[in-house]
Scaffold this active site. Structure first.
Site, PDB file in Angstrom:
ATOM      1  N   CYS A 115      20.221   1.060  -2.417  1.00 38.95           N
ATOM      2  CA  CYS A 115      20.124  -0.044  -1.443  1.00 38.95           C
ATOM      3  C   CYS A 115      21.240  -1.062  -1.580  1.00 38.95           C
ATOM      4  O   CYS A 115      21.485  -1.844  -0.673  1.00 38.95           O
ATOM      5  CB  CYS A 115      18.786  -0.751  -1.584  1.00 38.95           C
ATOM      6  SG  CYS A 115      17.445   0.337  -1.174  1.00 38.95           S
ATOM      7  N   HIS A 262      19.235  -6.825   2.627  1.00 45.29           N
ATOM      8  CA  HIS A 262      18.812  -5.429   2.711  1.00 45.29           C
ATOM      9  C   HIS A 262      17.409  -5.394   3.303  1.00 45.29           C
ATOM     10  O   HIS A 262      16.558  -6.220   2.971  1.00 45.29           O
ATOM     11  CB  HIS A 262      18.827  -4.812   1.310  1.00 45.29           C
ATOM     12  CG  HIS A 262      18.133  -3.493   1.245  1.00 45.29           C
ATOM     13  ND1 HIS A 262      18.398  -2.494   2.143  1.00 45.29           N
ATOM     14  CD2 HIS A 262      17.161  -3.029   0.432  1.00 45.29           C
ATOM     15  CE1 HIS A 262      17.627  -1.459   1.862  1.00 45.29           C
ATOM     16  NE2 HIS A 262      16.860  -1.763   0.832  1.00 45.29           N
ATOM     17  N   ASN A 292      13.640   1.300   6.159  1.00 48.65           N
ATOM     18  CA  ASN A 292      14.644   1.085   5.111  1.00 48.65           C
ATOM     19  C   ASN A 292      15.669   2.214   5.185  1.00 48.65           C
ATOM     20  O   ASN A 292      15.374   3.350   4.815  1.00 48.65           O
ATOM     21  CB  ASN A 292      13.927   1.066   3.751  1.00 48.65           C
ATOM     22  CG  ASN A 292      14.879   0.933   2.581  1.00 48.65           C
ATOM     23  OD1 ASN A 292      16.091   1.053   2.733  1.00 48.65           O
ATOM     24  ND2 ASN A 292      14.334   0.688   1.404  1.00 48.65           N
TER      25      ASN A 292
HETATM   26  N1  ACO Z   1      -0.838   3.744   3.917  1.00 49.31           N
HETATM   27  C1  ACO Z   1      -2.049   3.308   3.530  1.00 49.31           C
HETATM   28  N2  ACO Z   1      -2.328   2.910   2.282  1.00 49.31           N
HETATM   29  C2  ACO Z   1      -1.323   2.951   1.378  1.00 49.31           C
HETATM   30  C3  ACO Z   1      -0.026   3.387   1.719  1.00 49.31           C
HETATM   31  C4  ACO Z   1       0.192   3.804   3.049  1.00 49.31           C
HETATM   32  N3  ACO Z   1       1.402   4.222   3.481  1.00 49.31           N
HETATM   33  N4  ACO Z   1       0.757   3.306   0.625  1.00 49.31           N
HETATM   34  C5  ACO Z   1       0.003   2.841  -0.383  1.00 49.31           C
HETATM   35  N5  ACO Z   1      -1.265   2.633   0.076  1.00 49.31           N
HETATM   36  C6  ACO Z   1      -2.420   2.118  -0.664  1.00 49.31           C
HETATM   37  C7  ACO Z   1      -2.326   2.343  -2.154  1.00 49.31           C
HETATM   38  O1  ACO Z   1      -2.806   3.633  -2.485  1.00 49.31           O
HETATM   39  C8  ACO Z   1      -3.188   1.235  -2.691  1.00 49.31           C
HETATM   40  O2  ACO Z   1      -4.535   1.622  -2.555  1.00 49.31           O
HETATM   41  P1  ACO Z   1      -5.640   1.170  -3.677  1.00 49.31           P
HETATM   42  O3  ACO Z   1      -5.646  -0.330  -3.635  1.00 49.31           O
HETATM   43  O4  ACO Z   1      -6.874   1.816  -3.175  1.00 49.31           O
HETATM   44  O5  ACO Z   1      -5.115   1.717  -4.986  1.00 49.31           O
HETATM   45  C9  ACO Z   1      -2.947   0.082  -1.719  1.00 49.31           C
HETATM   46  O6  ACO Z   1      -2.429   0.684  -0.517  1.00 49.31           O
HETATM   47  C10 ACO Z   1      -1.979  -0.950  -2.232  1.00 49.31           C
HETATM   48  O7  ACO Z   1      -0.824  -0.290  -2.739  1.00 49.31           O
HETATM   49  P2  ACO Z   1       0.418  -1.079  -3.293  1.00 49.31           P
HETATM   50  O8  ACO Z   1       1.449  -0.093  -3.762  1.00 49.31           O
HETATM   51  O9  ACO Z   1      -0.037  -2.139  -4.252  1.00 49.31           O
HETATM   52  O10 ACO Z   1       0.916  -1.802  -1.942  1.00 49.31           O
HETATM   53  P3  ACO Z   1       2.011  -2.894  -1.742  1.00 49.31           P
HETATM   54  O11 ACO Z   1       1.466  -4.021  -1.011  1.00 49.31           O
HETATM   55  O12 ACO Z   1       2.775  -3.174  -3.016  1.00 49.31           O
HETATM   56  O13 ACO Z   1       3.025  -2.162  -0.725  1.00 49.31           O
HETATM   57  C11 ACO Z   1       5.200  -1.160  -0.796  1.00 49.31           C
HETATM   58  C12 ACO Z   1       3.705  -0.986  -1.115  1.00 49.31           C
HETATM   59  C13 ACO Z   1       5.336  -1.308   0.690  1.00 49.31           C
HETATM   60  C14 ACO Z   1       5.914   0.094  -1.238  1.00 49.31           C
HETATM   61  C15 ACO Z   1       5.750  -2.425  -1.540  1.00 49.31           C
HETATM   62  O14 ACO Z   1       5.331  -2.401  -2.891  1.00 49.31           O
HETATM   63  C16 ACO Z   1       7.245  -2.547  -1.497  1.00 49.31           C
HETATM   64  O15 ACO Z   1       7.845  -2.675  -0.437  1.00 49.31           O
HETATM   65  N6  ACO Z   1       7.902  -2.566  -2.676  1.00 49.31           N
HETATM   66  C17 ACO Z   1       9.333  -2.767  -2.766  1.00 49.31           C
HETATM   67  C18 ACO Z   1      10.080  -1.565  -2.279  1.00 49.31           C
HETATM   68  C19 ACO Z   1      11.563  -1.749  -2.489  1.00 49.31           C
HETATM   69  O16 ACO Z   1      12.120  -2.816  -2.284  1.00 49.31           O
HETATM   70  N7  ACO Z   1      12.226  -0.700  -2.963  1.00 49.31           N
HETATM   71  C20 ACO Z   1      13.605  -0.804  -3.278  1.00 49.31           C
HETATM   72  C21 ACO Z   1      14.458  -0.467  -2.148  1.00 49.31           C
HETATM   73  S1  ACO Z   1      14.488   1.238  -1.795  1.00 49.31           S
HETATM   74  C22 ACO Z   1      15.866   1.917  -2.602  1.00 49.31           C
HETATM   75  O17 ACO Z   1      16.476   1.315  -3.413  1.00 49.31           O
HETATM   76  C23 ACO Z   1      16.197   3.295  -2.298  1.00 49.31           C
END
Ligand code: ACO
Length: 337
Positions: A115, A262, A292
């Site tokens: 990223c 980003h 993304n």
């Molecule tokens: N649909 C429905 N439910 C989902 C999904 C989905 N697509 N994905 C996860 N869940 C569920 C999980 O299983 C979890 O369920 P549980 O509570 O029953 O265990 C619940 O939703 C919460 O999951 P979290 O992972 O805690 O959700 P969060 O609010 O953190 O969102 C996300 C996840 C969107 C991935 C977020 O953490 C995020 O954006 N993180 C940063 C990502 C990032 O910046 N990455 C770096 C850039 S990418 C790169 O460098 C290539």
């Protein structure tokens, strides 16, 4: 000393729009969850039956940028290609792009910083220009994520966030006494957190590239992410690295006309805006449309911000900032000439 000036931008996304409702058809997710947790409404994917690679998307974005600059491929003296999804393991995607542009000796350099690939790319372009090694540089960020995602419920946390796309900038070394172009860049890596986001296989550390007996649908062939850990790190490090660049350039946050972050998650960028007490119009979002697109995300946002006249007038200052796999993070200050 010459200044590194962005002459033009270009972008390309493949034709297939994949809405959140489309994803509901093959995994347990919902439009509501995706929009609420990430801000994403749709993304673009390549044709899943074809053989489109990152260099194919990059080619289209590069042609748009070069046409807009009035450059031909023969004008380029360096190509920088940022991607985490190269066409094949090696050689780098820059080699394929150069060949597609009809070149047979122009140097190319692939950047594998996910990223923050564009940030590392523009810092590298700036160094090449300021050292006199290059005058006209094409910098491209391009990703084909969709062919490498786990499209079952197992991969839903990662698969819903990524989109395919490419964007390019033409950067030229220009002699001017104005304080303009790339003002400063601040780059960081913390490999201790590398496991927070990886695609582990195939890997040179294993004999024959795979651990013995690994099944073809092993999770390690797909991106695995500790989303909450990255989220927390992003909201802490992004303001810090912005301040680092502002201090280096000796300018204040109030001097920035537009922050182009980003596009990883709308909530990360909203949290950044709140932390910095920014007015809404000072931070750019287009994650709703593209998801993304990793190395393409910042230049794609820059292209749209210029097209929408949110930035680009002489004297305006943009700040590019991002954090991603590696973990890597950084920021770049840019003043339009
Ligand atoms: N649909 C429905 N439910 C989902 C999904 C989905 N697509 N994905 C996860 N869940 C569920 C999980 O299983 C979890 O369920 P549980 O509570 O029953 O265990 C619940 O939703 C919460 O999951 P979290 O992972 O805690 O959700 P969060 O609010 O953190 O969102 C996300 C996840 C969107 C991935 C977020 O953490 C995020 O954006 N993180 C940063 C990502 C990032 O910046 N990455 C770096 C850039 S990418 C790169 O460098 C290539």
């Amino acid at each position: 000393m010459k200044k590194s000036i962005i002459r033009s931008t270009g972008m390309f996304v493949p034709p297939n729009v994949i809405t959140n409702h489309d994803l509901e058809k093959f995994m347990d997710t919902s439009d509501e969850w995706i929009k609420q947790r990430t801000g994403i409404e749709q993304r673009y994917w390549i044709d899943q039956e074809g053989t489109t690679g990152a260099s194919d998307l990059a080619y289209e974005a590069a042609i748009m940028a070069m046409d807009s600059a009035g450059w031909t491929a023969q004008d380029l003296d360096f190509i920088i290609f940022a991607t985490l999804s190269p066409d094949i393991m090696f050689p780098g995607a820059g080699c394929f792009l150069a060949a597609k542009l009809g070149l047979d000796s122009t140097p190319t350099l692939d950047i594998r910083q996910q990223c923050t690939g564009f940030l590392y790319g523009i810092a590298t372009a700036d160094a090449y220009i300021k050292s006199g090694l290059a005058k006209k540089i094409l910098l491209v960020g391009s990703e084909v994520h969709s062919s490498g995602l786990d499209k079952s419920t197992r991969g839903r946390d990662v698969t819903v966030i990524f989109g395919d796309g490419a964007a390019a900038v033409c950067i030229e070394g220009v002699k001017t006494d104005e304080k303009a172009g790339v003002l400063t860049s601040s780059l960081h890596t913390d490999g201790n957190l590398a496991e927070a986001l990886t695609v582990e296989l195939p890997a040179s550390k294993f004999p024959d590239r795979f651990p013995p007996g690994v099944p073809v649908d092993d999770i390690r062939f797909y991106p695995i992410m500790n989303g909450p850990a990255i989220f927390k790190k992003a909201v802490r490090m992004l303001p810090q690295v912005i301040n680092e660049s502002l201090e280096k350039a000796q300018i204040g946050l109030e001097d920035i006309d537009l922050i182009i972050p980003h596009q990883a998650n709308m909530r990360i960028n909203q949290a950044l805006g709140q932390f910095l007490k920014l007015e809404e119009h000072k931070i750019f979002h287009n994650i709703q449309k593209y998801g993304n697109t990793t190395a393409a995300s910042i230049p794609l946002a820059l292209h749209e911000a210029i097209a929408q006249e949110r930035i680009g007038k002489s004297g305006e200052i943009a700040l590019f900032v991002g954090l991603g796999a590696g973990l890597t993070w950084g920021s770049v200050l840019y003043k339009f000439l």
